[in-house]
Design an enzyme around this catalytic site. Structure first.
Site, PDB file in Angstrom:
ATOM      1  N   CYS A  80     -15.560   5.246 -31.653  1.00 12.35           N
ATOM      2  CA  CYS A  80     -16.774   4.446 -31.861  1.00 12.35           C
ATOM      3  C   CYS A  80     -17.568   4.200 -30.591  1.00 12.35           C
ATOM      4  CB  CYS A  80     -16.432   3.128 -32.547  1.00 12.35           C
ATOM      5  SG  CYS A  80     -15.522   1.939 -31.512  1.00 12.35           S
ATOM      6  N   HIS A 119     -14.836  -2.869 -31.865  1.00 11.61           N
ATOM      7  CA  HIS A 119     -15.595  -1.785 -32.495  1.00 11.61           C
ATOM      8  C   HIS A 119     -17.057  -1.934 -32.099  1.00 11.61           C
ATOM      9  CE1 HIS A 119     -16.661   1.297 -35.307  1.00 11.61           C
ATOM     10  NE2 HIS A 119     -17.223   0.491 -36.202  1.00 11.61           N
ATOM     11  N   ASP A 134     -23.482   3.294 -38.230  1.00 15.17           N
ATOM     12  CA  ASP A 134     -22.140   3.462 -37.668  1.00 15.17           C
ATOM     13  C   ASP A 134     -21.704   4.910 -37.869  1.00 15.17           C
ATOM     14  OD1 ASP A 134     -19.536   3.288 -36.809  1.00 15.17           O
ATOM     15  OD2 ASP A 134     -19.015   1.527 -38.006  1.00 15.17           O
TER      16      ASP A 134
END
Length: 297
Positions: A80, A119, A134
């Site tokens: 991420c 995250h 995302d």
């Protein structure tokens, strides 16, 4: 660029990035929702979610020029902090208003949340509307941006149902885990992560990026993995396995999975042929049990 020569920020090119993710049309001149959806989907279908640097003798850093060189020039992927970190640069260069947000992933073992900055996710503000983006959440990721303006379920082309809710702890991102769409406020909603809307910067995530490279409580340290979205499904490498997931045409289930056991000598060719990944150093495959974290959030 010669081998070993450090790349400068001036060499980061939007058009080359778009070509890397399979966006073959000319660079859009105006930031629109359609453009945002297209580049989001293209990124997921082209750039793997992977942590192979950790398992081939390297260390991950979040400098933009390093991320660009890895993902665009070397045709690699990342987790991420890398994928969303570089994707935020692309969106900003294309004229989008992008905010980096801190997410806390819900641990599947303890059912508790990870720490802040666990995250990295993105919020795009466009024409008075806010969208969650995302491209760095692996198998539970969503194909297209999700609206932050509603708590109603949002369907993703028959391959997933998501919603965003809010309570005193912040915003919650949930996925429907039932076999079929139907009643949507039962126990089949699974909380994937929570987040706040406070703006962050890449430097805020460095400590957690290091943690995920060294902690026995992190999947990224315990398992070598690589995963990418494909039309109709997903391909995933973990340790000594190659998993093919075929999505259902309807319903919110996880799809049909088939697993192929791999010999260690097969893995480099699988990574190159299936994911387009060629590592500069030998990979040490890893698939160990994850130690539950002792600190709960």
């Amino acid at each position: 660029m010669k081998k070993g020569q450090r790349m400068s920020a001036a060499e980061m090119d939007v058009d080359k990035y778009l070509l890397r993710i399979g966006h073959v049309a000319a660079r859009p001149s105006v930031p629109t929702l359609d453009v945002l959806c297209r580049v989001h989907s293209c990124h997921l279908r082209s750039v793997p979610f992977e942590n192979l640097t950790i398992h081939s003798g390297g260390h991950l850093r979040l400098d933009l020029h390093i991320l660009y060189n890895k993902i665009v020039n070397q045709h690699r992927g990342g987790f991420c902090f890398e994928n969303n970190g570089l994707f935020s640069w692309l969106l900003s260069e294309m004229g989008f208003e992008v905010t980096l947000l801190s997410g806390q992933v819900r641990n599947s073992i303890t059912c508790q949340y990870g720490p802040p900055f666990d995250h990295l996710i993105l919020m795009v503000s466009l024409e008075g509307h806010r969208w969650l983006c995302d491209v760095g959440f692996g198998g539970s990721g969503f194909h297209f941006p999700v609206s932050l303006e509603t708590s109603e379920p949002q369907k993703q082309q028959g391959h997933g149902l998501y919603r965003v809710t809010k309570d005193e702890g912040g915003m919650h991102f949930l996925q429907w885990k039932g076999d079929e769409f139907g009643e949507t406020d039962g126990v089949e909603w699974t909380d994937l992560y929570k987040f706040m809307l406070e703006a962050r910067c890449r430097e805020d995530f460095v400590e957690m990026c290091d943690y995920h490279q060294s902690s026995a409580s992190s999947i990224f340290f315990c398992k070598s993995l690589c995963s990418v979205l494909r039309p109709g499904g997903r391909l995933t490498y973990i340790g000594y396995r190659l998993i093919t997931t075929t999505f259902p045409t309807e319903g919110g289930g996880g799809g049909i999975k088939t697993t192929r056991e791999l010999k260690e000598e097969e893995i480099p060719a699988i990574l190159e042929e299936t994911f387009g990944v060629v590592l500069p150093s030998p990979l040490i495959p890893k698939d160990e049990e994850i130690t539950p974290p002792t600190i709960m959030y």
